[in-house]
Design a protein around this motif. Structure first.
Motif, PDB file in Angstrom:
ATOM      1  N   TYR A   4       0.834  -1.200   0.000  1.00  0.00           N
ATOM      2  CA  TYR A   4       0.000   0.000   0.000  1.00  0.00           C
ATOM      3  C   TYR A   4       0.871   1.254   0.000  1.00  0.00           C
ATOM      4  O   TYR A   4       1.752   1.416   0.837  1.00  0.00           O
ATOM      5  N   GLU A   5       0.643   2.129  -0.981  1.00  0.00           N
ATOM      6  CA  GLU A   5       1.339   3.412  -1.123  1.00  0.00           C
ATOM      7  C   GLU A   5       2.865   3.294  -1.085  1.00  0.00           C
ATOM      8  O   GLU A   5       3.548   4.134  -0.511  1.00  0.00           O
ATOM      9  N   CYS A   6       3.391   2.270  -1.725  1.00  0.00           N
ATOM     10  CA  CYS A   6       4.840   2.174  -1.957  1.00  0.00           C
ATOM     11  C   CYS A   6       5.090   2.973  -3.233  1.00  0.00           C
ATOM     12  O   CYS A   6       5.221   2.413  -4.333  1.00  0.00           O
ATOM     13  N   THR A   7       5.095   4.277  -3.108  1.00  0.00           N
ATOM     14  CA  THR A   7       5.083   5.186  -4.260  1.00  0.00           C
ATOM     15  C   THR A   7       6.342   5.119  -5.112  1.00  0.00           C
ATOM     16  O   THR A   7       6.318   5.495  -6.279  1.00  0.00           O
ATOM     17  N   GLY A   8       7.443   4.618  -4.561  1.00  0.00           N
ATOM     18  CA  GLY A   8       8.681   4.506  -5.326  1.00  0.00           C
ATOM     19  C   GLY A   8       8.798   3.222  -6.127  1.00  0.00           C
ATOM     20  O   GLY A   8       9.698   3.064  -6.951  1.00  0.00           O
ATOM     21  N   LEU A   9       7.858   2.296  -5.917  1.00  0.00           N
ATOM     22  CA  LEU A   9       7.908   0.997  -6.570  1.00  0.00           C
ATOM     23  C   LEU A   9       7.704   1.147  -8.075  1.00  0.00           C
ATOM     24  O   LEU A   9       6.676   1.653  -8.529  1.00  0.00           O
ATOM     25  N   THR A  10       8.694   0.720  -8.862  1.00  0.00           N
ATOM     26  CA  THR A  10       8.600   0.837 -10.319  1.00  0.00           C
ATOM     27  C   THR A  10       8.528  -0.513 -11.015  1.00  0.00           C
ATOM     28  O   THR A  10       8.111  -0.598 -12.158  1.00  0.00           O
ATOM     29  N   SER A  11       8.928  -1.575 -10.324  1.00  0.00           N
ATOM     30  CA  SER A  11       8.987  -2.883 -10.969  1.00  0.00           C
ATOM     31  C   SER A  11       8.507  -3.982 -10.027  1.00  0.00           C
ATOM     32  O   SER A  11       8.934  -4.056  -8.883  1.00  0.00           O
ATOM     33  N   VAL A  12       7.599  -4.823 -10.536  1.00  0.00           N
ATOM     34  CA  VAL A  12       7.094  -5.961  -9.791  1.00  0.00           C
ATOM     35  C   VAL A  12       7.108  -7.167 -10.721  1.00  0.00           C
ATOM     36  O   VAL A  12       6.586  -7.092 -11.831  1.00  0.00           O
ATOM     37  N   THR A  13       7.728  -8.263 -10.280  1.00  0.00           N
ATOM     38  CA  THR A  13       7.750  -9.490 -11.074  1.00  0.00           C
ATOM     39  C   THR A  13       7.028 -10.578 -10.291  1.00  0.00           C
ATOM     40  O   THR A  13       7.491 -10.998  -9.231  1.00  0.00           O
ATOM     41  N   PHE A  14       5.874 -10.993 -10.835  1.00  0.00           N
ATOM     42  CA  PHE A  14       5.067 -12.017 -10.165  1.00  0.00           C
ATOM     43  C   PHE A  14       5.496 -13.412 -10.622  1.00  0.00           C
ATOM     44  O   PHE A  14       5.830 -13.608 -11.785  1.00  0.00           O
ATOM     45  N   PRO A  15       5.441 -14.402  -9.728  1.00  0.00           N
ATOM     46  CA  PRO A  15       5.782 -15.772 -10.124  1.00  0.00           C
ATOM     47  C   PRO A  15       4.578 -16.512 -10.690  1.00  0.00           C
ATOM     48  O   PRO A  15       3.432 -16.170 -10.396  1.00  0.00           O
ATOM     49  N   GLU A  16       4.848 -17.521 -11.494  1.00  0.00           N
ATOM     50  CA  GLU A  16       3.781 -18.439 -11.885  1.00  0.00           C
ATOM     51  C   GLU A  16       3.319 -19.118 -10.603  1.00  0.00           C
ATOM     52  O   GLU A  16       4.117 -19.365  -9.705  1.00  0.00           O
ATOM     53  N   GLY A  17       2.056 -19.418 -10.505  1.00  0.00           N
ATOM     54  CA  GLY A  17       1.555 -20.092  -9.305  1.00  0.00           C
ATOM     55  C   GLY A  17       0.918 -19.155  -8.301  1.00  0.00           C
ATOM     56  O   GLY A  17       0.274 -19.613  -7.359  1.00  0.00           O
ATOM     57  N   LEU A  18       1.097 -17.839  -8.496  1.00  0.00           N
ATOM     58  CA  LEU A  18       0.415 -16.888  -7.616  1.00  0.00           C
ATOM     59  C   LEU A  18      -1.077 -16.996  -7.896  1.00  0.00           C
ATOM     60  O   LEU A  18      -1.508 -16.883  -9.047  1.00  0.00           O
ATOM     61  N   THR A  19      -1.873 -17.242  -6.871  1.00  0.00           N
ATOM     62  CA  THR A  19      -3.312 -17.416  -7.078  1.00  0.00           C
ATOM     63  C   THR A  19      -4.153 -16.290  -6.496  1.00  0.00           C
ATOM     64  O   THR A  19      -5.305 -16.126  -6.868  1.00  0.00           O
ATOM     65  N   SER A  20      -3.576 -15.478  -5.598  1.00  0.00           N
ATOM     66  CA  SER A  20      -4.386 -14.468  -4.924  1.00  0.00           C
ATOM     67  C   SER A  20      -3.606 -13.177  -4.664  1.00  0.00           C
ATOM     68  O   SER A  20      -2.506 -13.212  -4.111  1.00  0.00           O
ATOM     69  N   ILE A  21      -4.198 -12.062  -5.080  1.00  0.00           N
ATOM     70  CA  ILE A  21      -3.679 -10.732  -4.746  1.00  0.00           C
ATOM     71  C   ILE A  21      -4.762 -10.054  -3.919  1.00  0.00           C
ATOM     72  O   ILE A  21      -5.901  -9.923  -4.373  1.00  0.00           O
ATOM     73  N   GLY A  22      -4.437  -9.658  -2.709  1.00  0.00           N
ATOM     74  CA  GLY A  22      -5.414  -9.111  -1.776  1.00  0.00           C
ATOM     75  C   GLY A  22      -5.908  -7.712  -2.121  1.00  0.00           C
ATOM     76  O   GLY A  22      -5.335  -7.017  -2.966  1.00  0.00           O
ATOM     77  N   GLU A  23      -6.963  -7.315  -1.444  1.00  0.00           N
ATOM     78  CA  GLU A  23      -7.538  -5.981  -1.636  1.00  0.00           C
ATOM     79  C   GLU A  23      -6.495  -4.905  -1.348  1.00  0.00           C
ATOM     80  O   GLU A  23      -5.725  -5.012  -0.400  1.00  0.00           O
TER      81      GLU A  23
ATOM     82  N   GLY B 191      -2.738 -18.348 -13.860  1.00  0.00           N
ATOM     83  CA  GLY B 191      -3.127 -19.080 -12.656  1.00  0.00           C
ATOM     84  C   GLY B 191      -3.749 -18.199 -11.597  1.00  0.00           C
ATOM     85  O   GLY B 191      -4.295 -18.706 -10.621  1.00  0.00           O
ATOM     86  N   LEU B 192      -3.664 -16.867 -11.770  1.00  0.00           N
ATOM     87  CA  LEU B 192      -4.284 -15.985 -10.783  1.00  0.00           C
ATOM     88  C   LEU B 192      -5.791 -16.205 -10.819  1.00  0.00           C
ATOM     89  O   LEU B 192      -6.415 -16.069 -11.864  1.00  0.00           O
ATOM     90  N   THR B 193      -6.347 -16.583  -9.687  1.00  0.00           N
ATOM     91  CA  THR B 193      -7.781 -16.848  -9.629  1.00  0.00           C
ATOM     92  C   THR B 193      -8.531 -15.780  -8.853  1.00  0.00           C
ATOM     93  O   THR B 193      -9.736 -15.648  -8.979  1.00  0.00           O
ATOM     94  N   SER B 194      -7.825 -15.009  -8.050  1.00  0.00           N
ATOM     95  CA  SER B 194      -8.494 -14.020  -7.216  1.00  0.00           C
ATOM     96  C   SER B 194      -7.681 -12.735  -7.123  1.00  0.00           C
ATOM     97  O   SER B 194      -6.524 -12.750  -6.726  1.00  0.00           O
ATOM     98  N   SER B 195      -8.307 -11.659  -7.539  1.00  0.00           N
ATOM     99  CA  SER B 195      -7.682 -10.347  -7.397  1.00  0.00           C
ATOM    100  C   SER B 195      -8.629  -9.501  -6.576  1.00  0.00           C
ATOM    101  O   SER B 195      -9.756  -9.237  -7.003  1.00  0.00           O
ATOM    102  N   GLY B 196      -8.196  -9.110  -5.422  1.00  0.00           N
ATOM    103  CA  GLY B 196      -9.039  -8.349  -4.516  1.00  0.00           C
ATOM    104  C   GLY B 196      -9.433  -6.994  -5.076  1.00  0.00           C
ATOM    105  O   GLY B 196      -8.768  -6.449  -5.957  1.00  0.00           O
ATOM    106  N   GLY B 197     -10.519  -6.466  -4.568  1.00  0.00           N
ATOM    107  CA  GLY B 197     -10.971  -5.153  -4.974  1.00  0.00           C
ATOM    108  C   GLY B 197      -9.896  -4.101  -4.761  1.00  0.00           C
ATOM    109  O   GLY B 197      -9.113  -4.186  -3.821  1.00  0.00           O
TER     110      GLY B 197
END
Length: 169
Positions: free
Chosen positions: A42-61, A78-84
């Motif tokens: 949350y509000e990691c304003t400097g974050l410019t790069s995110v690399t997700f792995p295969e197998g990630l199934t859930s990203i929270g709200e 494989g992502l099945t759930s992405s939170g609001g």
């Protein structure tokens, strides 16, 4: 400038784990990670790069809420759930890649991502949640797949530069 590299063995990241870590610039998640908790970045304003792995199934709200420095996101297969509100106010986001097999995009998922210019959705997507792309003022074109059955209230509300919308025949 700080980066986080997680070793294999980490399977989940808890709620608000890196809340407002504004100096964090990149995160590489390990294979085996299955869930990212609510508000984790949350509000990691400097974050410019995110690399997700295969197998990630859930990203929270609100997992990446207000990460204005993020320029592109490749949602893993494989992502099945992405939170609001997962990427709410990621105003620097210009590109999102959705995987085949994704069936729904959550409520307010890309709310106020004003840098986003186009969205091409994968075959198999059946629903786009309420306010999913609300006030994405940079959006100029949208292409919907066959099989889409539901577009939520206000899904593309105030996308005032949208000039091309393509529905399947």
């Amino acid at each position: 400038q700080y980066s986080v590299f997680m070793k294999e063995g980490v399977t989940s990241i808890g709620e608000h784990a890196f809340y407002q870590c504004t100096g964090l610039t990149s995160v590489t998640f390990p294979e085996g990670l299955t869930s990212i908790g609510e508000g984790a970045f949350y509000e990691c304003t400097g974050l410019t790069s995110v690399t997700f792995p295969e197998g990630l199934t859930s990203i929270g709200e609100r997992a990446f809420y207000g990460c204005a420095g993020l320029a592109s996101v490749a949602v893993p297969e494989g992502l099945t759930s992405s939170g609001g509100s997962a990427f709410w106010r990621c105003s620097g986001l210009t590109s999102v890649t959705f995987p085949e097999g994704l069936t729904s995009i959550g409520m307010s998922a890309f709310y106020e991502c004003s840098g986003l210019t186009s969205a091409t959705f994968p075959e198999g997507l059946t629903s786009i949640g309420q306010s999913a792309f609300y006030q994405c003022t940079g959006l100029t074109s949208v292409t919907f797949p066959e099989g889409l059955t539901s577009i939520g209230d206000y899904a593309f509300y105030r996308c005032n530069r949208l000039t091309s919308v393509t529905f399947p025949e």
